[in-house]
Design an enzyme around this catalytic site. Structure first.
Site, PDB file in Angstrom:
ATOM      1  N   PRO A   2       0.816  -1.215   0.000  1.00 21.43           N
ATOM      2  CA  PRO A   2       0.000   0.000   0.000  1.00 21.43           C
ATOM      3  C   PRO A   2       0.851   1.267   0.000  1.00 21.43           C
ATOM      4  O   PRO A   2       1.944   1.311   0.570  1.00 21.43           O
ATOM      5  CB  PRO A   2      -0.801  -0.120   1.301  1.00 21.43           C
ATOM      6  N   GLU A   3       0.328   2.293  -0.644  1.00 23.77           N
ATOM      7  CA  GLU A   3       0.995   3.587  -0.658  1.00 23.77           C
ATOM      8  C   GLU A   3       0.729   4.319   0.661  1.00 23.77           C
ATOM      9  O   GLU A   3      -0.173   3.964   1.422  1.00 23.77           O
ATOM     10  CB  GLU A   3       0.468   4.430  -1.816  1.00 23.77           C
ATOM     11  N   LYS A  51       4.148   4.634   6.123  1.00 25.32           N
ATOM     12  CA  LYS A  51       3.333   3.434   5.962  1.00 25.32           C
ATOM     13  C   LYS A  51       3.120   2.693   7.276  1.00 25.32           C
ATOM     14  O   LYS A  51       2.694   1.535   7.283  1.00 25.32           O
ATOM     15  CB  LYS A  51       3.977   2.511   4.935  1.00 25.32           C
ATOM     16  N   ASN A 167       5.295   1.951  -4.932  1.00 26.16           N
ATOM     17  CA  ASN A 167       5.662   1.709  -6.322  1.00 26.16           C
ATOM     18  C   ASN A 167       4.800   2.500  -7.301  1.00 26.16           C
ATOM     19  O   ASN A 167       5.272   2.934  -8.353  1.00 26.16           O
ATOM     20  CB  ASN A 167       5.572   0.212  -6.643  1.00 26.16           C
ATOM     21  N   ARG A 251      10.959  -4.349  -7.658  1.00 29.21           N
ATOM     22  CA  ARG A 251       9.632  -3.815  -7.967  1.00 29.21           C
ATOM     23  C   ARG A 251       9.464  -3.750  -9.485  1.00 29.21           C
ATOM     24  O   ARG A 251      10.433  -3.540 -10.227  1.00 29.21           O
ATOM     25  CB  ARG A 251       9.452  -2.415  -7.392  1.00 29.21           C
TER      26      ARG A 251
END
Length: 261
Positions: A2-3, A51, A167, A251
């Protein structure tokens, strides 16, 4: 993963539902944590740092959690069916009329509230910090510019540089800067990179779905992220896809070879 804006919104929803209320039930289903450690306490509030989620309780105690790839906090009403299986439950926090269920949470820790910095103190400035200042901007720029030869993509993802970029935003920031994720940090204006990262996160902080184009319609939200093989929205060239980074830092990167030289 998650961002930062996803975690930010989850934290604020938890805070609105739980803050100021006494615990009716508190279970921690984690081998390192005593299940009854929160009994008899009240929820003082919930804050996020990048995060990371920090749930604060009376008696100077904080519960730290991190979503990583599959974790989540869900809010339910009493009697409402859970949306994920019970074997994924790592925490149950119940107050009057609301139940917070932590599914597949990682890096759970209980620490004195005064010691929260031992868990998040290594992070760079929080891009969604409510007290963001010029000093935070300058610190993030300093950290981003510390190694001018470092590849831009991994540098943007480094939470020690600035906290919150995942990402999706790494990919979109690189595109909007006109730089390949493999370009060196020195190829871009570091101040612009930090400001753009914060701008995109702020634009989506209160929305359940992210948009970097300004459009919310399905299929129109992103410039290049998850658009591999499709035409670039600016030049029409085909969006490329390739893995960047090694081991746990690997990624998938998306970029336009024409717009991002």
């Amino acid at each position: 993963m998650p961002e930062g804006d996803t975690v930010f919104l989850a934290g604020h929803r938890l805070d609105e539902a739980l803050a100021g209320k006494a615990l009716l039930r508190a279970e921690l289903r984690h081998p390192r944590l005593p299940s009854g450690a929160l009994s008899g306490r009240s929820v003082l509030g919930v804050r996020t740092v990048g995060k990371h989620i920090l749930m604060r309780f009376s008696g100077e105690l904080s519960l730290h959690s991190h979503f990583r790839m599959d974790g989540a906090w869900h809010l339910y009403r009493p009697g409402q069916k859970w949306q994920r299986p019970a074997h994924q439950v790592r925490a149950i926090i119940e107050v009057e009329n609301r139940i917070a269920i932590g599914f597949a949470l990682h890096d759970m820790e209980l620490v004195p509230t005064s010691a929260e910095s031992t868990l998040v103190g290594h992070l760079g400035p929080d891009l969604l910090g409510e007290n963001w200042s010029d000093a935070d901007l300058h610190e993030a720029v300093k950290r981003l510019s510390a190694d001018p030869t470092r590849q831009l993509g991994p540098a943007l993802l480094d939470q020690r540089v600035m906290a919150g970029v995942g990402n999706l935003y790494k990919t979109e920031v690189c595109f909007l800067l006109g730089a390949s994720p493999w370009a060196p940090v020195s190829a871009v204006n570091a101040v612009e990179a930090v400001k753009l990262s914060r701008k995109l996160l702020l634009a989506n902080a209160w929305a359940p779905e992210q948009s970097t184009t300004g459009q919310r319609g399905r299929g129109h939200q992103h410039w290049v992220f998850e658009r591999g093989g499709k035409p670039c929205r600016k030049c029409g060239d085909r969006i490329r896809v390739e893995t960047q980074g090694d081991d746990y830092m690997a990624r998938i990167s998306y970029w336009c070879p024409t717009c991002q030289q």
